[in-house]
Structures are given as C-alpha cells and as structure tokens.
Design a protein around this motif. Structure first.
Motif, PDB file in Angstrom:
ATOM      1  N   TYR A  26       0.861  -1.176   0.000  1.00 25.54           N
ATOM      2  CA  TYR A  26       0.000   0.000   0.000  1.00 25.54           C
ATOM      3  C   TYR A  26       0.897   1.226   0.000  1.00 25.54           C
ATOM      4  N   ILE A  27       1.036   1.828  -1.160  1.00 29.53           N
ATOM      5  CA  ILE A  27       1.905   2.994  -1.309  1.00 29.53           C
ATOM      6  C   ILE A  27       0.994   4.198  -1.432  1.00 29.53           C
ATOM      7  N   THR A  28       1.039   5.081  -0.449  1.00 33.19           N
ATOM      8  CA  THR A  28       0.104   6.194  -0.395  1.00 33.19           C
ATOM      9  C   THR A  28       0.783   7.458   0.106  1.00 33.19           C
ATOM     10  N   SER A  29       0.331   8.570  -0.389  1.00 34.66           N
ATOM     11  CA  SER A  29       0.794   9.874   0.088  1.00 34.66           C
ATOM     12  C   SER A  29      -0.382  10.597   0.732  1.00 34.66           C
ATOM     13  N   HIS A  30      -0.225  10.917   1.991  1.00 36.93           N
ATOM     14  CA  HIS A  30      -1.217  11.687   2.750  1.00 36.93           C
ATOM     15  C   HIS A  30      -0.473  12.679   3.610  1.00 36.93           C
ATOM     16  N   SER A  31      -1.181  13.625   4.143  1.00 34.06           N
ATOM     17  CA  SER A  31      -0.549  14.600   5.027  1.00 34.06           C
ATOM     18  C   SER A  31      -0.012  13.933   6.290  1.00 34.06           C
ATOM     19  N   TYR A  32      -0.605  12.821   6.685  1.00 31.03           N
ATOM     20  CA  TYR A  32      -0.134  12.150   7.900  1.00 31.03           C
ATOM     21  C   TYR A  32       0.900  11.059   7.635  1.00 31.03           C
ATOM     22  N   THR A  33       1.141  10.701   6.367  1.00 38.07           N
ATOM     23  CA  THR A  33       2.163   9.693   6.092  1.00 38.07           C
ATOM     24  C   THR A  33       3.341  10.253   5.314  1.00 38.07           C
ATOM     25  N   PRO A  35       5.096  12.094   1.726  1.00 40.25           N
ATOM     26  CA  PRO A  35       5.082  11.732   0.316  1.00 40.25           C
ATOM     27  C   PRO A  35       5.593  10.310   0.090  1.00 40.25           C
ATOM     28  N   ALA A  36       5.046   9.693  -0.919  1.00 37.57           N
ATOM     29  CA  ALA A  36       5.487   8.346  -1.304  1.00 37.57           C
ATOM     30  C   ALA A  36       5.558   8.273  -2.817  1.00 37.57           C
ATOM     31  N   LEU A  70      -1.774   1.671  -5.189  1.00 39.33           N
ATOM     32  CA  LEU A  70      -1.138   2.990  -5.258  1.00 39.33           C
ATOM     33  C   LEU A  70      -2.227   4.032  -5.071  1.00 39.33           C
ATOM     34  N   TYR A  71      -2.040   4.929  -4.103  1.00 43.43           N
ATOM     35  CA  TYR A  71      -3.075   5.914  -3.805  1.00 43.43           C
ATOM     36  C   TYR A  71      -2.437   7.275  -3.519  1.00 43.43           C
ATOM     37  N   GLY A  72      -2.776   8.257  -4.344  1.00 41.36           N
ATOM     38  CA  GLY A  72      -2.308   9.621  -4.107  1.00 41.36           C
ATOM     39  C   GLY A  72      -0.820   9.816  -4.335  1.00 41.36           C
ATOM     40  N   THR A  73      -0.210   8.930  -5.082  1.00 41.44           N
ATOM     41  CA  THR A  73       1.224   9.010  -5.348  1.00 41.44           C
ATOM     42  C   THR A  73       1.457   9.464  -6.785  1.00 41.44           C
ATOM     43  N   THR A  74       2.697   9.720  -7.144  1.00 42.79           N
ATOM     44  CA  THR A  74       3.044   9.987  -8.548  1.00 42.79           C
ATOM     45  C   THR A  74       4.317   9.225  -8.889  1.00 42.79           C
ATOM     46  N   TYR A  75       4.435   8.902 -10.151  1.00 44.23           N
ATOM     47  CA  TYR A  75       5.643   8.282 -10.710  1.00 44.23           C
ATOM     48  C   TYR A  75       6.036   6.983  -9.995  1.00 44.23           C
ATOM     49  N   CYS A  76       5.055   6.144  -9.670  1.00 47.49           N
ATOM     50  CA  CYS A  76       5.363   4.846  -9.079  1.00 47.49           C
ATOM     51  C   CYS A  76       5.309   3.774 -10.166  1.00 47.49           C
ATOM     52  N   LYS A  77       6.111   2.715  -9.975  1.00 43.51           N
ATOM     53  CA  LYS A  77       6.194   1.645 -10.973  1.00 43.51           C
ATOM     54  C   LYS A  77       6.088   0.278 -10.307  1.00 43.51           C
ATOM     55  N   LEU A  78       5.412  -0.614 -11.011  1.00 41.95           N
ATOM     56  CA  LEU A  78       5.391  -2.032 -10.667  1.00 41.95           C
ATOM     57  C   LEU A  78       5.843  -2.752 -11.920  1.00 41.95           C
ATOM     58  N   GLU A  79       6.941  -3.509 -11.810  1.00 39.59           N
ATOM     59  CA  GLU A  79       7.469  -4.148 -13.011  1.00 39.59           C
ATOM     60  C   GLU A  79       8.048  -5.529 -12.720  1.00 39.59           C
ATOM     61  N   PHE A  88      -8.036  -8.186  -5.592  1.00 40.50           N
ATOM     62  CA  PHE A  88      -7.648  -7.323  -6.701  1.00 40.50           C
ATOM     63  C   PHE A  88      -6.146  -7.426  -6.897  1.00 40.50           C
ATOM     64  N   GLY A  89      -5.709  -7.473  -8.151  1.00 40.60           N
ATOM     65  CA  GLY A  89      -4.281  -7.542  -8.420  1.00 40.60           C
ATOM     66  C   GLY A  89      -3.601  -6.209  -8.166  1.00 40.60           C
ATOM     67  N   VAL A  90      -3.914  -5.208  -9.007  1.00 40.66           N
ATOM     68  CA  VAL A  90      -3.290  -3.885  -8.923  1.00 40.66           C
ATOM     69  C   VAL A  90      -4.389  -2.833  -8.965  1.00 40.66           C
ATOM     70  N   THR A  91      -4.343  -1.882  -8.032  1.00 33.87           N
ATOM     71  CA  THR A  91      -5.241  -0.735  -8.049  1.00 33.87           C
ATOM     72  C   THR A  91      -4.399   0.534  -8.063  1.00 33.87           C
ATOM     73  N   ILE A  92      -4.704   1.411  -9.016  1.00 33.57           N
ATOM     74  CA  ILE A  92      -4.017   2.702  -9.138  1.00 33.57           C
ATOM     75  C   ILE A  92      -5.098   3.761  -9.004  1.00 33.57           C
ATOM     76  N   TYR A  93      -5.129   4.440  -7.854  1.00 34.32           N
ATOM     77  CA  TYR A  93      -6.205   5.369  -7.541  1.00 34.32           C
ATOM     78  C   TYR A  93      -5.607   6.744  -7.257  1.00 34.32           C
ATOM     79  N   ASP A  94      -5.971   7.711  -8.073  1.00 33.43           N
ATOM     80  CA  ASP A  94      -5.450   9.074  -7.926  1.00 33.43           C
ATOM     81  C   ASP A  94      -3.922   9.056  -7.825  1.00 33.43           C
ATOM     82  N   ALA A  95      -3.305   8.313  -8.732  1.00 33.64           N
ATOM     83  CA  ALA A  95      -1.846   8.136  -8.735  1.00 33.64           C
ATOM     84  C   ALA A  95      -1.319   8.344 -10.155  1.00 33.64           C
ATOM     85  N   PRO A  96      -1.278   9.605 -10.612  1.00 35.57           N
ATOM     86  CA  PRO A  96      -0.867   9.861 -11.991  1.00 35.57           C
ATOM     87  C   PRO A  96       0.584   9.483 -12.259  1.00 35.57           C
TER      88      PRO A  96
END
Length: 187
Positions: A26-33, A35-36, A70-79, A88-96
């Motif tokens: 779970y890779i997420t960026s929030h004000s309490y965690t 940037p990720a 991936l939630y609220g992050t940018t430029y993350c990769k799964l390869e 669910f395999g992969v979820t990309i939510y608000d993660a441009p």
C-alpha cells in the motif's frame, strides 16, 4: 527526484503470524504519512496463500487482499512481478504517471488491474489471466462484474487523460481446472 526501489521481495499474508485481510503493498501519500512518490516495486511476488485448493467462493472473498495499491502518489512503478491468489491484483487510484509493466497477474478473484483518476498512467506488456468470478456464487442477486483491466473516473473529475494500454495479453482462462469459471470483461 530520489527513487525508492524494492527489488526481489516476497509479500504474503501467509508470512504473518496472524492473518488479516489487507493491502499487501500500500503505497500512499497523505498529510499524515508524507510523500510516497517515485517508488519502484521490481521482481516481486505478491500472494495471499499457496494453499487455496480447499477455498470455496466465500473463502476467496474473505481471505484475499489487494496486491498492490497505489493511492495519491506519482511516478510509481510495478514491473516484472507476479501477483496471484489475491482479490484485486493492482489498483491505481489518484496516482498519476504510474507504470505497470511486464507483470504476471493471475488466479485472483476480482479485477486484474484497475485505474481510477490517474492521468498519464501506462499499462504495458502485462499478462492478466485466469480471474475467478466468486461473486456470482456469494452474491448471486447482485454480483460484481470482473475486469481483466478496468479504468474509470473519480467522482468530481470529468475524465482521465493520457492513459496508455499497450501490448497487454488478457486471457479469461488458460487453466483447465480454474474454479469459479465465469465470464469476465476484457478492458
């Protein structure tokens, strides 16, 4: 930008002393965690359990986790990773600007790859196959539909732009013994 790389790790709830349904990565960026951004997951294995032969549809729905979220992050990769025996395999939510490339996503009981509100995301050369439709058994009056690859917009945004879906191989069924074999949607 600095990049954080996780290479060659195995993540499974079967490794935990107490099993609870969670998101495995779970890779997420929030004000309490904090940037990720710029995180790379490479050559990894994500699974809930290898001992799934006795699972019925209810067990699949209650025992399986999200693979990569991936939630609220940018430029993350799964390869170059494998995601199996999950919900669910992969979820990309608000993660441009995310990339999911050259992964084997299979024998999961919900969607393979989901993209929501994540502009300029690239899905390339993934092998998504053998999804199980357990919801038809557990909720026959209101089943969810399953997608090998799915995209949708987030409430309040009119559309997604720049999504690239390139060279993915999506096959409903390759395993002749696939349990809960029902139709799935492609893309």
């Amino acid at each position: 930008f600095p990049v954080t790389i996780f290479d060659g790790i195995s993540i499974s709830l079967s490794h935990a002393p107490v099993y609870t349904q969670e998101k495995l990565a779970y890779i997420t960026s929030h004000s309490y965690t904090g940037p990720a951004d710029n995180v790379v997951l490479r050559n990894c294995l994500f699974f809930d359990s290898d001992d799934v032969a006795s699972w019925d549809a209810f067990a699949w729905q209650t025992n399986t986790s999200h693979g990569v979220y991936l939630y609220g992050t940018t430029y993350c990769k799964l390869e170059n990773s494998e995601l199996r025996h999950l919900g669910f395999g992969v979820t990309i939510y608000d993660a441009p600007y995310s990339e999911v490339t050259n992964n084997n996503i299979h024998h999961n009981c919900f969607d393979g790859i989901r993209v929501a509100g994540s502009n300029y995301t690239k899905l390339s050369y993934n092998y998504v196959h053998d999804l199980m439709s357990t919801d038809l058994t557990v909720h026959p009056d209101a089943p969810n539909h399953y997608d090998l690859i799915q995209t949708w917009v987030i409430s309040g945004t009119p559309h997604q732009i720049g999504i690239q879906i390139i060279g993915n191989k999506c096959i409903r069924k390759t395993d002749p013994d696939l349990p809960f074999d029902h139709s799935v949607q492609g893309i």
